[in-house]
Design an enzyme around this catalytic site. Structure first.
Site, PDB file in Angstrom:
ATOM      1  N   ARG A  38       1.027  -4.881   2.254  1.00 21.32           N
ATOM      2  CA  ARG A  38       2.597  -4.248   1.717  1.00 21.32           C
ATOM      3  C   ARG A  38       2.313  -3.584   0.294  1.00 21.32           C
ATOM      4  NH1 ARG A  38       3.490  -4.839   6.007  1.00 21.32           N
ATOM      5  NH2 ARG A  38       5.346  -6.107   6.977  1.00 21.32           N
ATOM      6  N   GLU A  83       9.052   2.197  -1.226  1.00 21.11           N
ATOM      7  CA  GLU A  83       8.681   2.658   0.268  1.00 21.11           C
ATOM      8  C   GLU A  83      10.260   2.702   1.139  1.00 21.11           C
ATOM      9  OE1 GLU A  83       6.797   0.957   4.042  1.00 21.11           O
ATOM     10  OE2 GLU A  83       5.443   0.936   2.513  1.00 21.11           O
ATOM     11  N   HIS A 134       3.408   4.084   6.472  1.00 16.04           N
ATOM     12  CA  HIS A 134       3.374   2.758   7.190  1.00 16.04           C
ATOM     13  C   HIS A 134       3.272   2.947   8.530  1.00 16.04           C
ATOM     14  CE1 HIS A 134       5.013  -1.421   6.070  1.00 16.04           C
ATOM     15  NE2 HIS A 134       4.314  -1.585   7.212  1.00 16.04           N
TER      16      HIS A 134
END
Length: 315
Positions: free
Chosen positions: A233, A262, A281
């Site tokens: 993450r 993000e 991602h």
């Protein structure tokens, strides 16, 4: 009675119709209903034995009077009303492990790209430059993997045969792991491992312990030829500290499938650094996504009638 309900809405950008089809293929004797509207969700869950999807709110859960299992389509489950599930004796499972093969392959791609400097080859190809450049070998390097869950294990398994030394970082180092060495999250052990690391792979959940783990001090501990790979993450890394380290070339580069923030804003400094690879991602995306999840859910549907433990139970 509806046996299994697939809740509406896409997950990871993938259509739920495919998920429902995979479940029907594995459970031909069960009725699998795909809810496409809020009204259908309320109708179908009212007598469903199993509900699966990315999330379920407490109002919809209250409608599910016969529910025995909620199969979360995500690996993370902190967003779910777990206390309500517990109070009603409803089992909860997650999708842990289904992304491990694709994410591990992407990690290997990142490592080989930086060891052989394939990104530099791509840049020179774009500029039509026929000039040799220095490349390296992955063999003989030390790869530290933070997080030895399904993804971390898959990464280490795929490193076998490359002739690398591996260090694992996990909460319970006494459990050991697939790496040559395993250490815990205490600062001294982590920084000692980082100081010996050529490639640092982050594959850990974001927790109070791991948030900001790779900060300015950690980055200063890494050798200048090291490369950071983050498939965990974005919050595991202090982004400002990373940008500073990359600009100073105090580390060789970074490969990021996740960022903080993000999505990464268009004007963010990371976009303009030539020693950074970025994917949106995307490492967990694979056409085998729903099939792998359906395997877990279908197996657990069969286990509901036995005393066998449910796979990926999280409650």
């Amino acid at each position: 009675m509806t046996d299994i309900v697939v809740l509406r809405g896409g997950t990871h950008g993938l259509p739920m119709e495919e998920y429902a089809a995979e479940l029907r293929d594995r459970l031909p004797d069960d009725e699998v209903a795909l809810a496409r509207t809020p009204a259908e969700e309320r109708e179908y869950v009212s007598d469903a034995r199993v509900v699966t999807g990315g999330s379920i709110d407490e109002d919809l859960l209250a409608e599910a009077e016969d529910l025995e299992l909620f199969a979360c389509a995500y690996a993370g489950y902190g967003h779910l009303p777990l206390e309500e599930f517990r109070d009603r004796g409803i089992a909860v499972t997650n999708a842990a492990g289904i992304h491990a093969p694709s994410i591990a392959e992407q990690v290997l791609g990142f490592l080989l790209t930086f060891s052989r400097r394939l990104h530099e080859g791509w840049r020179r190809k774009q500029n039509r430059e026929w000039r040799h450049f220095q490349a390296f070998e992955l063999q003989g390097s030390t790869v530290t993997v933070v997080g030895l869950g399904a993804i971390g294990h898959a990464v280490v398994e795929r490193l076998e045969g490359f002739g690398v030394d591996t260090i694992g970082v996990r909460y319970t180092p006494e459990k050991g792991g697939p790496t040559d060495e395993v250490v815990g999250f205490d600062d001294e052990a982590v920084h000692d491992a980082f100081a010996r690391t050529d490639y640092l792979v982050l594959a850990t959940p974001l927790t109070d312990t791991t948030r900001g783990l790779v900060d300015s001090e950690a980055l200063a501990t890494l050798p200048p030829e090291s490369v950071l790979v983050n498939v965990a993450r974005g919050g595991v890394v202090d982004t400002d500290a990373l940008v500073g380290a990359l600009r100073r070339e105090s580390i060789r580069g970074a490969a990021l499938d996740v960022t903080d923030p993000e999505p990464l804003p268009e004007d963010h400094a990371l976009w303009n650094l030539e020693n950074v690879l970025i994917t949106p991602h995307n490492a967990g995306h694979t056409p085998k996504h729903w099939g792998r999840l359906a395997d877990i859910v279908a197996g657990n549907v069969s286990r509901l009638d036995t005393d066998e433990a449910l796979e990926n139970r999280v409650d």
